[in-house]
Motif scaffolding. Structure first.
Motif, mmCIF file in Angstrom:
data_model
loop_
_atom_site.group_PDB
_atom_site.id
_atom_site.type_symbol
_atom_site.label_atom_id
_atom_site.label_comp_id
_atom_site.label_asym_id
_atom_site.label_seq_id
_atom_site.Cartn_x
_atom_site.Cartn_y
_atom_site.Cartn_z
ATOM 1 N N LEU A 102 -6.729 -7.793 0.728
ATOM 2 C CA LEU A 102 -6.027 -7.105 -0.352
ATOM 3 C C LEU A 102 -6.014 -7.896 -1.644
ATOM 4 O O LEU A 102 -5.772 -7.343 -2.712
ATOM 5 C CB LEU A 102 -4.581 -6.809 0.065
ATOM 6 C CG LEU A 102 -4.414 -5.829 1.223
ATOM 7 C CD1 LEU A 102 -2.950 -5.717 1.611
ATOM 8 C CD2 LEU A 102 -4.981 -4.476 0.851
ATOM 9 N N THR A 103 -6.231 -9.193 -1.583
ATOM 10 C CA THR A 103 -5.990 -10.022 -2.755
ATOM 11 C C THR A 103 -7.225 -10.688 -3.349
ATOM 12 O O THR A 103 -7.108 -11.355 -4.366
ATOM 13 C CB THR A 103 -4.967 -11.121 -2.429
ATOM 14 O OG1 THR A 103 -5.458 -11.879 -1.316
ATOM 15 C CG2 THR A 103 -3.613 -10.529 -2.103
ATOM 16 N N TYR A 104 -8.386 -10.549 -2.756
ATOM 17 C CA TYR A 104 -9.569 -11.215 -3.282
ATOM 18 C C TYR A 104 -10.728 -10.247 -3.421
ATOM 19 O O TYR A 104 -10.905 -9.369 -2.590
ATOM 20 C CB TYR A 104 -10.002 -12.373 -2.373
ATOM 21 C CG TYR A 104 -8.993 -13.473 -2.301
ATOM 22 C CD1 TYR A 104 -8.851 -14.375 -3.346
ATOM 23 C CD2 TYR A 104 -8.171 -13.603 -1.198
ATOM 24 C CE1 TYR A 104 -7.912 -15.396 -3.290
ATOM 25 C CE2 TYR A 104 -7.232 -14.612 -1.133
ATOM 26 C CZ TYR A 104 -7.104 -15.504 -2.176
ATOM 27 O OH TYR A 104 -6.178 -16.494 -2.124
ATOM 28 N N ALA A 105 -11.523 -10.451 -4.446
ATOM 29 C CA ALA A 105 -12.728 -9.640 -4.641
ATOM 30 C C ALA A 105 -13.891 -10.301 -3.915
ATOM 31 O O ALA A 105 -13.974 -11.525 -3.810
ATOM 32 C CB ALA A 105 -13.050 -9.518 -6.128
ATOM 33 N N SER A 106 -14.790 -9.486 -3.417
ATOM 34 C CA SER A 106 -16.033 -9.986 -2.834
ATOM 35 C C SER A 106 -16.901 -10.505 -3.971
ATOM 36 O O SER A 106 -16.677 -10.179 -5.134
ATOM 37 C CB SER A 106 -16.762 -8.851 -2.118
ATOM 38 O OG SER A 106 -15.953 -8.298 -1.101
#
Length: 145
Positions: A99-103
């Protein structure tokens, strides 16, 4: 890039280059990230409501690129890119289930430079972005007949 700050990454939709507006393409040209005749393949932005005016991560038929612009704090802005022949390795880091990090694709260049091209989308779109960017890079590396 919001994901790299530990803030919630907005799950958006990866855009095909043909979906970008004339103003968005002009911004890429002004930033030095799009040359005449160069074609954006896929584009993503993690800037929420500010969208592509603040951030963009994309690849073209010639390069991988990312930018983050802060009008109030220009020292925190960044514009990075690498042409495919300069890229040594691409590593895909899929964080689409968090939920908190972008790929992101970690881009490693022959000269030691490294930067990330972020993708904040669902797992299917993230894989699509990774596969298509890798295919463009591999195509550009093949010897010309």
């Amino acid at each position: 890039m919001l994901g790299s700050l530990g803030l919630p990454a907005c799950r958006g939709r990866v855009q095909a280059g043909a979906e970008l507006t004339a103003a968005e393409l002009q911004r890429l040209r002004q930033l030095g990230l799009l040359a005449p005749g160069e074609t954006v393949r896929l584009f993503d932005s993690q800037a929420g409501l500010r969208g592509s005016a603040q951030a963009g991560n994309f690849f073209t038929d010639r390069r991988l690129a990312a930018y983050w612009l802060e009008k109030d704090r220009p020292g925190r802005s960044s514009i990075t890119y690498a042409y495919y022949p300069d890229v040594d390795t691409l590593y895909g880091i899929d964080r689409s289930q968090t939920l908190t990090y972008a790929s992101y694709l970690e881009v490693r260049c022959h000269d030691g430079r490294r930067f990330n091209v972020y993708v904040s989308a669902d797992s299917a779109q993230t894989r699509r972005f990774f596969r298509a960017a890798t295919a463009e890079w591999q195509r550009a590396r093949r010897p010309k007949p």
